[in-house]
Design an enzyme around this catalytic site. Sequence first.
Site, short mmCIF file in Angstrom:
data_model
loop_
_atom_site.label_atom_id
_atom_site.label_comp_id
_atom_site.label_asym_id
_atom_site.label_seq_id
_atom_site.Cartn_x
_atom_site.Cartn_y
_atom_site.Cartn_z
N ALA A 28 0.83 -1.21 0.00
CA ALA A 28 0.00 0.00 0.00
C ALA A 28 0.86 1.26 0.00
O ALA A 28 0.53 2.25 -0.65
CB ALA A 28 -0.94 0.00 1.19
N GLY A 31 2.12 1.59 -3.46
CA GLY A 31 0.94 1.78 -4.30
C GLY A 31 0.36 3.17 -4.20
O GLY A 31 -0.10 3.74 -5.20
N ASP A 32 0.37 3.74 -3.01
CA ASP A 32 -0.10 5.11 -2.81
C ASP A 32 0.71 6.06 -3.68
O ASP A 32 0.15 6.91 -4.39
CB ASP A 32 0.03 5.48 -1.33
CG ASP A 32 -0.34 6.93 -1.04
OD1 ASP A 32 -1.44 7.35 -1.44
OD2 ASP A 32 0.49 7.63 -0.43
N GLY A 33 2.02 5.91 -3.67
CA GLY A 33 2.90 6.79 -4.45
C GLY A 33 2.74 6.62 -5.94
O GLY A 33 2.64 7.60 -6.69
N GLU A 36 -0.68 7.97 -7.13
CA GLU A 36 -0.70 9.44 -7.19
C GLU A 36 0.11 9.93 -8.39
O GLU A 36 -0.29 10.87 -9.07
CB GLU A 36 -0.18 10.06 -5.90
CG GLU A 36 -0.27 11.57 -5.96
CD GLU A 36 -0.27 12.27 -4.63
OE1 GLU A 36 -0.37 13.50 -4.64
OE2 GLU A 36 -0.18 11.60 -3.58
#
Length: 150
Positions: A28, A31-33, A36
């Site tokens: 996560a 994945g967040d980076g 975005e």
Amino acid sequence: MEESIKYLKDQFGLPDVDIRTYSPAVLAYIGDGIYELLIRTILVDMGNRQANMLHKKASGYVRASAQCAMILALQEELTEEELQIYKRGRNAKTVSMAKHATMHDYRHATGFEALMGYLYLTGQMNRMIDLVKTGMEKTGGLPWDTKNRR
């Protein structure tokens, strides 16, 4: 994209790691980076706009409630393996939570981010892009009208 990850690992002397050993929280995190970055790339490539406007538009796509809506809309599109990764991320115990998110949205968003991280780290950028596009279409469309991009 798989070549880029291999090049990155080669340049920095990073070892190959079995993706199954990564915790859902680590998936996560990356994945967040990458999600975005994907959203920012779409927005920037759709036209030269003020950075503040781009930030506001990007925030609408990366907040927990938007990611929750996207993953719920995508569930029938996921392979068994992708669904398993998403569920591991969704069910992971987390220490903190975004202050403007419900626990429901936050958990689903974490699962979505884990899936994005998994797809990125396994070199499946085309699959990631296809899922994001389908998710956008199912949850309210693309950031700007693609017929009138500029």
